[in-house]
Design a protein around this motif. Sequence first.
Motif, short mmCIF file in Angstrom:
data_model
loop_
_atom_site.label_atom_id
_atom_site.label_comp_id
_atom_site.label_asym_id
_atom_site.label_seq_id
_atom_site.Cartn_x
_atom_site.Cartn_y
_atom_site.Cartn_z
N GLY A 43 -3.45 -44.00 -36.50
CA GLY A 43 -4.44 -44.61 -35.63
C GLY A 43 -5.66 -43.76 -35.40
N SER A 44 -5.77 -42.63 -36.10
CA SER A 44 -6.92 -41.77 -35.87
C SER A 44 -8.14 -42.25 -36.67
N GLN A 228 -9.34 -37.68 -34.29
CA GLN A 228 -8.51 -38.18 -33.20
C GLN A 228 -9.16 -39.44 -32.67
N GLU A 229 -8.42 -40.51 -32.67
CA GLU A 229 -8.89 -41.80 -32.16
C GLU A 229 -10.30 -42.15 -32.62
N TYR A 249 -7.41 -30.69 -28.99
CA TYR A 249 -6.52 -31.56 -29.76
C TYR A 249 -5.99 -30.83 -30.99
#
Lengths: 542, 343
Positions: A43-44, A228-229, A249
């Motif tokens: 999902g990144s 990240q995201e 992160y």
Amino acid sequence: MSLLQVQDLRVSFSTRRGVVEAVRGISFDLPAGRTLAVVGESGSGKSVTAYAVTGLLDRAGRIAGGKILFKGRDITHARESELRALRGAAISMVFQNPRAALNPIRSIGRQVMDALSAHNSLTGREKREKALDLLRAVLIRDPERRFDAYPHELSGGMCQRVMIAMAMACEPALLIADEPTTGLDVTTQKTVMDLLAKLVAERDMAMILITHDLGLAAQYCENVAVMQEGVLVEQAPAAQLFQRPQHPYTQRLVAASPTPRSTVQELVGEPPAPPIIRPAPAPGAAPLLEVHRLTKLYDGFKAVDDVSFTLRAGESLGLVGESGSGKSTISRMVCRLIDHSGGSVVFDGHDIGDVKARDFHASRFRREIQLVFQDPHESLNPRFTAFDAIARPVTRLLGITDSRELTGRVEEAAERCGLPRNLLGRFPHQLSGGQKARVGIARAIAVGPRLLVLDEPTAALDVSVQAVVLKLLDDLRRQDGLAFLFVSHDLNVVRMMCERTIVLRQGQVVEQGDSAAIFAAPSDAYTRELLTAIPHFDPVAA
Amino acid sequence: MRALKSIGLRVGRRLAASVPALLGVVVFTFVLMRVLPGDPAVFFASGPNAGQAEIQMIREQMGLDRPVHEQLIRYFAEIGRGQLGRSMTTGQAVVADLRERLPASLELTLAALVLALGFAIPLGILAALRPNSALDHVVRFVCSMGVCVPTFVSGLLLIYVFYVVLGISPDPTGRIDIFAASPPDITGFLLIDFAITGDWAGWYAAAGQLLLPACTMALFVLAPLARMTRASMLAVLGSDFIRTARSIGLSHWKVIVVHGLRNALLPVITITGIVFSTMLGANVLVEKVFSWPGVGSYALDALLGSDYAPVQGFVLMMALAFVVVNLLIDVLYGIADPRVNVE
């Protein structure tokens, strides 16, 4: 000049719940002939970025902003025909799950020839010759004979080599490898990655490696970008990034990745726990589990061949090996999900091998031996809520039907697994991967087993979630004095979780003993090969 | 060679496995016919005022006075000799009747199937390429209409439009214009026989007769074929290897046809087999509407007339056809999908 420049790229998907931004303004440069790893958890947006570059986004996705320049040319909104001319010829891709990525009813030779003829006009004979050369280049032995083979007749590693041959066919300047070794064994992973790195270097190609494995990124790429995201949080040369991660992160990700020295507690940033001290077993007392000369035949093929081991109460034993080593088969025979062909399984002094697997559900030992399955997504009934999933074994095995008592038991098990009470009414598709894993564990411990058989319990989870789940399992074991039979292909995980380890190969025990000893000084060549094949970034060393 | 041997083996195994089913079918229909109300002897007696003695005589002639199990054994013996009894209505041997009428049904069914596939597959592909587009909805509507309108209604509708109103279709009775000369009986398939003799005027006439009933039939089975094609094409187009095919820069049509369609047709093959078998039996309404001299209308007439032998013969023949069609589909599937040979 950069080969590929991505500037403030935004990709959005229209879903039933509205527009979702999967990539939210990322920028990076990739000079010709260099290698870049894009790492991140599921999902990144790392794969979406790759698909946006090659114009392979599915119908729902679209580039919402930013620019993609390839060799200085803006291809952000290039027409399909322009992109098609680029794909394969200038930018090609290698995908994960190689067997599904190849057409199942077309021979591999033809598929390589398809790749060749997409951008060249060659005669039939030339095509065949070139295809054979390509198959030779990716180290497929006896390519003439394999030419007419279908994907299902080849191993996963072989299929990935064919995929690489197809990607290399028209000598592109950029290769994007999307999780190319997910699902492959560590030794296969090493040969495939070494091959890929060698071919990329030889042909002076640039490579983007998309992976969730920090070790792989560190070992095969010069630069690493962390996502990240949908946001690129940090980008640096590999050595620097892993030694001095700047972004919180990245720091968390690096800390959560198992290394040859890490402990379960370290992964989640807690102080190390004291070693488990068990009272010495009474002399002459039987071990909790005694597996003696266990054998399993499938149509005359020995999947498990004469395996013996013992497990004392509260002890944890790891079974490691590559696919086909028989580790899962052993775990299933111990759980009495399948019958063995020879040998015995003695639990707590009783030969439970006498009970047929199909009748074992009624045995009083069923509640004593419980299982945690590999894939938390597939192993939960989609029509059962989390509560039902945990309650089912409680009612069946403990005979608790009183709703107050049942609820109490389920909630206690859920709480111990860190599953908030308000999630119990949800269905599996409404839970995250980590939450589903917790449901799976809660279901297993709810009936108070003495032996927990864990079949790759974290293989489908992201590293940060894996770290938390491993810590949870370790805590449960310490509190309840559970014995673990821990099956995994990840040697680092087994080393952290298990006091003793058995290394299996083709159904036979290669080596067994104290985990620390095996990992520090493996006595067998195969174990050494397995250990050296693990990619690692080693933030401590240097 | 290896593939041929494996196919031969599979065919043999399938045939052997179908023998019990065929036996079961024979016994079941035999018993069923016996327990149904109605006495064929009464039916076939010379007139309504035939005497008890005459009926008894016919009964003895037909062997109906014996116990059922004995009749059954005699029937099996007859099957062993390659005979299926005699029809009381036509007075001919059932085998001869079926042989005469089966080509008519087969020709109609095959023509309808070819028509249906010819429309269903392109429509299914188009619908899959543009899911939820206007075209997709149109295809869905046509398919729904095809299934929900009974064949005798759509048949009559077609006759009304093309024969009565527009007048472009020939008189919708039978396989051939009653005044035209029929071709020599070579295969029984008129289109083939006319083609062999080179009588192209006859061929066109026969094709004209065939067109309306075949369209009626095709309309009925359009839905399962088109919907299946659409669904399987959609599934295939979403699969990983299509993405691979696109990633190596193959042209759009090559991705769709070579990598998409060939995979998508695998489940369609299976459905086609089922559809064909169903059509062969379900033809009866169309045969009635168009006075088509096929096996369906033959069996229906026999059933209404309590004529045991033709009904039993028809059911056995249908069962055999089912076995053969399934076998054919199996072999086709084995050729189309290399993965099947693994087991």
